[in-house]
Motif scaffolding. Structure first.
Motif, PDB file in Angstrom:
ATOM      1  N   ASP A 198      -1.617  14.096  12.409  1.00  0.00           N
ATOM      2  CA  ASP A 198      -1.469  14.632  13.759  1.00  0.00           C
ATOM      3  C   ASP A 198      -0.061  15.185  13.930  1.00  0.00           C
ATOM      4  O   ASP A 198       0.737  15.214  12.983  1.00  0.00           O
ATOM      5  CB  ASP A 198      -1.807  13.599  14.834  1.00  0.00           C
ATOM      6  N   ALA A 199       0.252  15.620  15.126  1.00  0.00           N
ATOM      7  CA  ALA A 199       1.527  16.300  15.383  1.00  0.00           C
ATOM      8  C   ALA A 199       2.729  15.394  15.143  1.00  0.00           C
ATOM      9  O   ALA A 199       3.847  15.881  14.941  1.00  0.00           O
ATOM     10  CB  ALA A 199       1.557  16.838  16.806  1.00  0.00           C
ATOM     11  N   SER A 200       2.507  14.095  15.158  1.00  0.00           N
ATOM     12  CA  SER A 200       3.631  13.165  14.998  1.00  0.00           C
ATOM     13  C   SER A 200       4.272  13.249  13.627  1.00  0.00           C
ATOM     14  O   SER A 200       5.374  12.729  13.419  1.00  0.00           O
ATOM     15  CB  SER A 200       3.158  11.728  15.240  1.00  0.00           C
ATOM     16  N   ILE A 201       3.599  13.918  12.679  1.00  0.00           N
ATOM     17  CA  ILE A 201       4.132  13.980  11.323  1.00  0.00           C
ATOM     18  C   ILE A 201       5.340  14.915  11.221  1.00  0.00           C
ATOM     19  O   ILE A 201       6.164  14.788  10.311  1.00  0.00           O
ATOM     20  CB  ILE A 201       3.029  14.413  10.331  1.00  0.00           C
ATOM     21  N   GLU A 202       5.464  15.863  12.139  1.00  0.00           N
ATOM     22  CA  GLU A 202       6.582  16.803  12.097  1.00  0.00           C
ATOM     23  C   GLU A 202       7.905  16.044  12.212  1.00  0.00           C
ATOM     24  O   GLU A 202       8.131  15.292  13.154  1.00  0.00           O
ATOM     25  CB  GLU A 202       6.471  17.827  13.231  1.00  0.00           C
ATOM     26  N   GLY A 203       8.763  16.259  11.233  1.00  0.00           N
ATOM     27  CA  GLY A 203      10.067  15.603  11.234  1.00  0.00           C
ATOM     28  C   GLY A 203      10.053  14.178  10.733  1.00  0.00           C
ATOM     29  O   GLY A 203      11.097  13.515  10.709  1.00  0.00           O
ATOM     30  N   MET A 204       8.867  13.670  10.325  1.00  0.00           N
ATOM     31  CA  MET A 204       8.777  12.282   9.869  1.00  0.00           C
ATOM     32  C   MET A 204       9.387  12.089   8.485  1.00  0.00           C
ATOM     33  O   MET A 204       9.954  11.040   8.179  1.00  0.00           O
ATOM     34  CB  MET A 204       7.312  11.834   9.869  1.00  0.00           C
ATOM     35  N   TYR A 205       9.267  13.109   7.639  1.00  0.00           N
ATOM     36  CA  TYR A 205       9.712  12.997   6.252  1.00  0.00           C
ATOM     37  C   TYR A 205      10.793  14.021   5.939  1.00  0.00           C
ATOM     38  O   TYR A 205      10.867  15.079   6.581  1.00  0.00           O
ATOM     39  CB  TYR A 205       8.523  13.199   5.307  1.00  0.00           C
ATOM     40  N   PRO A 206      11.627  13.732   4.932  1.00  0.00           N
ATOM     41  CA  PRO A 206      12.629  14.717   4.505  1.00  0.00           C
ATOM     42  C   PRO A 206      11.959  16.004   4.032  1.00  0.00           C
ATOM     43  O   PRO A 206      10.812  15.998   3.595  1.00  0.00           O
ATOM     44  CB  PRO A 206      13.347  14.018   3.342  1.00  0.00           C
ATOM     45  N   VAL A 207      12.702  17.111   4.124  1.00  0.00           N
ATOM     46  CA  VAL A 207      12.214  18.408   3.660  1.00  0.00           C
ATOM     47  C   VAL A 207      13.225  18.959   2.651  1.00  0.00           C
ATOM     48  O   VAL A 207      14.404  19.088   2.986  1.00  0.00           O
ATOM     49  CB  VAL A 207      12.051  19.392   4.835  1.00  0.00           C
ATOM     50  N   PRO A 208      12.804  19.270   1.411  1.00  0.00           N
ATOM     51  CA  PRO A 208      11.452  19.064   0.884  1.00  0.00           C
ATOM     52  C   PRO A 208      11.255  17.621   0.441  1.00  0.00           C
ATOM     53  O   PRO A 208      12.220  16.913   0.174  1.00  0.00           O
ATOM     54  CB  PRO A 208      11.418  20.009  -0.322  1.00  0.00           C
ATOM     55  N   SER A 209      10.013  17.212   0.336  1.00  0.00           N
ATOM     56  CA  SER A 209       9.713  15.881  -0.201  1.00  0.00           C
ATOM     57  C   SER A 209       8.236  15.782  -0.552  1.00  0.00           C
ATOM     58  O   SER A 209       7.397  16.528  -0.033  1.00  0.00           O
ATOM     59  CB  SER A 209      10.062  14.780   0.809  1.00  0.00           C
ATOM     60  N   TYR A 210       7.952  14.841  -1.412  1.00  0.00           N
ATOM     61  CA  TYR A 210       6.581  14.513  -1.811  1.00  0.00           C
ATOM     62  C   TYR A 210       5.737  14.160  -0.589  1.00  0.00           C
ATOM     63  O   TYR A 210       4.605  14.632  -0.439  1.00  0.00           O
ATOM     64  CB  TYR A 210       6.662  13.357  -2.808  1.00  0.00           C
ATOM     65  N   MET A 211       6.300  13.345   0.315  1.00  0.00           N
ATOM     66  CA  MET A 211       5.540  12.917   1.480  1.00  0.00           C
ATOM     67  C   MET A 211       5.336  14.059   2.465  1.00  0.00           C
ATOM     68  O   MET A 211       4.279  14.169   3.082  1.00  0.00           O
ATOM     69  CB  MET A 211       6.241  11.736   2.168  1.00  0.00           C
ATOM     70  N   ASP A 212       6.320  14.922   2.624  1.00  0.00           N
ATOM     71  CA  ASP A 212       6.142  16.089   3.492  1.00  0.00           C
ATOM     72  C   ASP A 212       5.090  17.029   2.908  1.00  0.00           C
ATOM     73  O   ASP A 212       4.287  17.607   3.646  1.00  0.00           O
ATOM     74  CB  ASP A 212       7.469  16.822   3.663  1.00  0.00           C
ATOM     75  N   ASP A 213       5.101  17.189   1.588  1.00  0.00           N
ATOM     76  CA  ASP A 213       4.077  18.018   0.950  1.00  0.00           C
ATOM     77  C   ASP A 213       2.683  17.433   1.173  1.00  0.00           C
ATOM     78  O   ASP A 213       1.723  18.161   1.439  1.00  0.00           O
ATOM     79  CB  ASP A 213       4.346  18.131  -0.554  1.00  0.00           C
ATOM     80  N   MET A 214       2.557  16.125   1.068  1.00  0.00           N
ATOM     81  CA  MET A 214       1.271  15.467   1.276  1.00  0.00           C
ATOM     82  C   MET A 214       0.816  15.646   2.719  1.00  0.00           C
ATOM     83  O   MET A 214      -0.360  15.909   2.982  1.00  0.00           O
ATOM     84  CB  MET A 214       1.377  13.978   0.924  1.00  0.00           C
ATOM     85  N   GLY A 215       1.728  15.452   3.656  1.00  0.00           N
ATOM     86  CA  GLY A 215       1.456  15.739   5.054  1.00  0.00           C
ATOM     87  C   GLY A 215       0.513  14.779   5.743  1.00  0.00           C
ATOM     88  O   GLY A 215      -0.312  15.205   6.555  1.00  0.00           O
ATOM     89  N   VAL A 216       0.629  13.483   5.447  1.00  0.00           N
ATOM     90  CA  VAL A 216      -0.233  12.496   6.098  1.00  0.00           C
ATOM     91  C   VAL A 216       0.612  11.330   6.589  1.00  0.00           C
ATOM     92  O   VAL A 216       1.733  11.105   6.124  1.00  0.00           O
ATOM     93  CB  VAL A 216      -1.333  11.976   5.144  1.00  0.00           C
ATOM     94  N   VAL A 217       0.037  10.575   7.528  1.00  0.00           N
ATOM     95  CA  VAL A 217       0.632   9.324   7.984  1.00  0.00           C
ATOM     96  C   VAL A 217      -0.173   8.187   7.360  1.00  0.00           C
ATOM     97  O   VAL A 217      -1.404   8.169   7.445  1.00  0.00           O
ATOM     98  CB  VAL A 217       0.615   9.207   9.514  1.00  0.00           C
ATOM     99  N   ILE A 218       0.517   7.256   6.717  1.00  0.00           N
ATOM    100  CA  ILE A 218      -0.135   6.140   6.020  1.00  0.00           C
ATOM    101  C   ILE A 218       0.164   4.852   6.778  1.00  0.00           C
ATOM    102  O   ILE A 218       1.322   4.550   7.086  1.00  0.00           O
ATOM    103  CB  ILE A 218       0.358   6.032   4.571  1.00  0.00           C
TER     104      ILE A 218
END
Length: 520
Positions: free
Chosen positions: A343-363
């Motif tokens: 959902d929209a909450s993922i924006e800014g959650m992870y460093p850019v670039p990063s593996y987790m930002d590329d994946m784009g999910v909340v776990i």
């Protein structure tokens, strides 16, 4: 409705429909099914500076001035299996194991990482261990690499240096030449996702490079090529006269969507591709290469971030061909399940670039799932079943060994929660076999307590408790050891079995533990 409240309500409903039904009847394992137990070199061997062994990345990391290990400990001695290997084989024999999965320390064999300098003492140690096992009818399942890279190789980039595929091939050749006459089950590399994301994309594991979105992807390509090099070397030079098999052990966590929303289902698929698809797809599918959606996501993000090319290194047509089909079996390391959503909450959650930002999910994890001593490990057997079914579907039902599965506690001999976990996961495994999954063996993690990486000795995974405070590193069976022993002996899963020889009460006072008596 607030997203957090929505998620909580969904988990309540979802969890109620996914509990594994308790199995009240005795269930039998297929004829020929193998049972084992696992450890790894740095975690149990000790002897870190003995007999010409070189430094590994974990020798260096665990001795940093400010220790990254929770309890400040090291694997310098650990369970001291380097000196007490005969005691370990006695445990294998007592449990009735069909096989023992252990790893060889690369720097114990090649102190500097290169094959020009072979350490005879290291060769002798593993020869003695293998011979002792075979003399007691225990098959060695040998892992060539379980995270203890020679420090000399790390100085020149480690798994991000493309030449490591050749260095690993040279190392594999030394192992085949010295042990292949007796070892018939080889695992090239254990847990590539942990090596690459844990060690190169984060600071969770040595060498703690923490260059996510770049170094972890370079590592992934080189691990796959190193694995393929070892496989083809064995195929071309050793298989005909040694007559063994060779595979790879990958980490599998089942990711379940938190809702029926298509975005959340796609999030779950993305998470699976990033964790295990990037390693399994190139080896176990007919088309090979990294998964298409995985490649597209990273290429798209890279373009958005003004990179000149995708941060995921491309596999050439020749490399795709070399990697595709390069395994006789798939080793599955699997412990738990996680929930995912997008959902929209993922924006800014992870460093850019990063593996987790590329994946784009909340776990997330469900707070209602039984929790182990280890933060990431919850008991979710239905996820284990779903994962095995997905492996069957995605990879044309490969020959599978469960190479790691286990539960951590804070310690103590009465480990009812571990017993429950093992029974529930073995029951889920039998369900998967009944559904057609080609699982031919199971190995519990771990046979004895060990150094558990960043957790040090705070988490106890062993069927046998190790007294790390005494020089003799005494090993004492937990109740789970007796349960597992009976499962192996009977080749069946009896949810009501209680070991008659086990005392009703175990002394709480450590000084009285010597009075604890059990009947082997």
């Amino acid at each position: 409705m607030a997203p957090s409240l929505y998620l909580f309500l969904f988990l309540l409903i979802f969890n109620s429909g996914n509990r594994v039904a308790s199995k009240s009847k005795v269930r039998s394992f297929p004829e020929g099914f193998l049972f084992g137990a696992s450890t790894s070199a740095y975690q149990v061997e000790g002897g870190a500076f003995d007999d010409g062994k070189g430094l590994s990345i974990w020798d260096v990391t665990s001795h940093e001035k400010t220790s990254p290990i929770q309890d400040g400990s090291t694997g310098d001695v650990s369970a001291n299996s380097y000196h007490f290997y005969k005691q370990d084989v006695e445990i294998m024999k007592d449990l009735g194991l069909d096989f023992y999965k252990f790893s060889i320390s690369w720097p114990r064999i090649l102190p500097d990482g290169f094959a020009n300098n072979v350490n005879k003492a290291g060769i002798d140690y593993y020869n003695n261990l293998i011979d002792e096992m075979l003399n007691n009818s225990i098959k060695p399942f040998v892992t060539m690499y379980h995270w203890d890279l020679p420090q000399q190789l790390q100085k020149i980039g480690g798994w991000t240096n493309p030449y490591i595929a050749d260095w690993f091939k040279d190392y594999a050749s030394v192992l085949f030449e010295n042990f292949g006459d007796r070892v018939k089950h080889w695992i090239t590399i254990n847990g590539p996702s942990e090596i690459c994301y844990g060690g190169y994309g984060s600071d969770l594991l040595a060498p703690m490079l923490n260059m996510t979105g770049i170094a972890d992807y370079a590592c992934a390509k080189n691990v796959l090529l190193a694995h393929a090099n070892a496989y083809h070397l064995y195929d071309e030079m050793f298989r005909e006269h040694q007559n063994g098999t060779i595979g790879i052990a990958l980490n599998f966590t089942w990711f379940e969507p938190t809702s029926d929303n298509p975005d959340d289902h796609q999030a779950a698929r993305d998470a699976r591709q990033f964790l295990f698809g990037q390693y399994a797809h190139p080896i176990f599918t007919k088309e090979g290469d990294f998964p298409e959606e995985f490649k597209r996501k990273i290429a798209g993000k890279s373009a958005e971030q003004s990179f000149k090319r995708s941060r995921l290194p491309e596999l050439s047509a020749t490399e795709v061909t070399a990697i595709r089909g390069s395994a006789d079996f798939l080793g599955i390391n699997s412990y738990t399940t996680k929930m995912v959503y997008r959902d929209a909450s993922i924006e800014g959650m992870y460093p850019v670039p990063s593996y987790m930002d590329d994946m784009g999910v909340v776990i997330v994890k469900d707070s209602m799932w039984p929790q182990s001593q280890t933060d990431w490990l919850q008991e979710v057997p239905w996820g284990f079943y779903k994962m095995l079914r997905e492996v069957n579907r995605l990879y044309d039902n490969p020959l599978v060994y469960i190479t790691e599965n286990g539960w951590s506690t804070a310690g103590g001999l009465l480990d009812e929660d571990r017993i429950r976990y093992l029974r529930n996961y073995l029951s889920a495994l039998l369900d998967a076999i009944d559904a057609g999954c080609n699982v031919q063996g199971y190995s519990v993690w771990s046979m004895i307590d060990a150094f558990e990486w960043r957790d040090g000795y705070n988490a106890k995974f062993g069927l046998y408790e190790v007294d790390f405070s005494n020089e003799d590193r005494s090993r004492t069976p937990r109740k789970s050891a007796f349960i597992y022993k009976e499962i192996i002996k009977s080749k069946s899963l009896d949810p009501h079995y209680e070991p008659e020889v086990y005392l009703e009460e175990v002394p709480e006072n450590e000084e009285k533990k010597d009075d604890y008596v059990y009947n082997k």
